[in-house]
Design a protein around this motif. Structure first.
Motif: not given
Length: 288
Positions: A270-275
């Motif tokens: 989901l390209n939620l790479n900060s997590f």
């Protein structure tokens, strides 16, 4: 830390010198979680967006550090509770998570199942009752792995929506069973999460002993029960190397590690790479 020192540190948080504000941040994130309400007051009183952004990062790091410590302590227990482990994973990215509604949802299912279960029932009869309530009365089901979401592993959301990824469904199912003293545990099979029923007469036997397993359970197929030969067929059909470890009980800590790894994979998709760095840190911190 007294108020004067705290105020002095916070006054340097928006310093343009990177070394200064990083040093201040490092000291602030060592504050106990009980300090967060004070920090939030400072955030509300400030009109400086740089200060607010940096203070918010500090608060997040304090919260994560606290959850990480709790997860390490959880995994150090002799018999870590599966539901509590899933709650801590959820709490790692939702620090304001309300735990009471989660526990009430779990307790409601347990209360209903316990009314129908007695010691004189066979293992299969107990699973049949658990399946009836979990799948037919409460309608829990697993989502397709082809449709990942950033909430399908959240125990809080899954309990309210009645569906989630196959790992969290297995964890909730096994967690409820264990809290009812029904000896259901995970097994570690790549790409799948099956459960097994441990022979209660072998309760003190080594978990590595596959002879202590009465049967296996598919938690994403309404709790279908199957035997060792069926598991052998599944492994062959998956075209994976047949290993003895696939037939053995998995620890509750390994189940939670699988949940964290699944979160890493989903957030990447989901390209939620900060997590992802936090998830990786959690994964490494869980003691098996």
């Amino acid at each position: 830390m007294n108020k004067n020192k705290l105020e002095a540190l916070l006054s340097l948080l928006d310093d343009p010198d990177k070394e200064i504000h990083k040093s201040v941040e490092k000291e602030l994130i060592e504050l106990p979680v009980s300090t967060i309400p004070q920090l939030e007051d400072f955030w509300l009183e400030s009109k400086n967006p740089i200060f607010q952004e940096r203070l918010e990062m500090v608060i997040n790091k304090i919260q994560f550090k606290t959850v990480k410590r709790e997860l390490i302590e959880w995994s150090s227990n002799e018999n870590p509770n599966l539901i509590d482990g899933a709650i801590l994973v959820n709490k790692s990215y939702n620090p304001n998570l309300l735990i009471d509604p989660i526990r009430k949802s779990i307790q409601k299912i347990k209360d209903d199942v316990s009314l129908e279960i007695s010691d004189n029932l066979t293992a299969l009869e107990k699973i049949k009752i658990l399946n009836h309530f979990f799948y037919n009365i409460y309608n829990y089901q697993a989502l397709s792995p082809n449709q990942p979401t950033n909430w399908d592993g959240d125990i809080s959301t899954v309990l309210s929506q009645k569906h989630g990824n196959y790992i969290i469904i297995a964890i909730i199912y096994a967690g409820i069973a264990q809290e009812l003293n029904i000896p259901v545990y995970g097994i570690n099979l790549p790409g799948s999460v099956f459960l097994c029923y441990k022979d209660e007469s072998s309760a003190k036997s080594n978990t590595e002993n596959t002879n202590s397993i009465l049967f296996y359970i598919n938690p994403i197929d309404k709790g279908t029960v199957f035997g060792r030969k069926d598991l052998q067929y599944i492994i062959k059909a998956k075209n994976i190397v047949n290993k003895a470890q696939f037939y053995k009980l998995a620890s509750n800590t390994s189940m939670i590690k699988r949940l964290v790894q699944h979160e890493i994979n989903v957030y990447k998709k989901l390209n939620l790479n900060s997590f992802i760095p936090n998830f990786k840190e959690l994964f490494r911190s869980i003691i098996e």
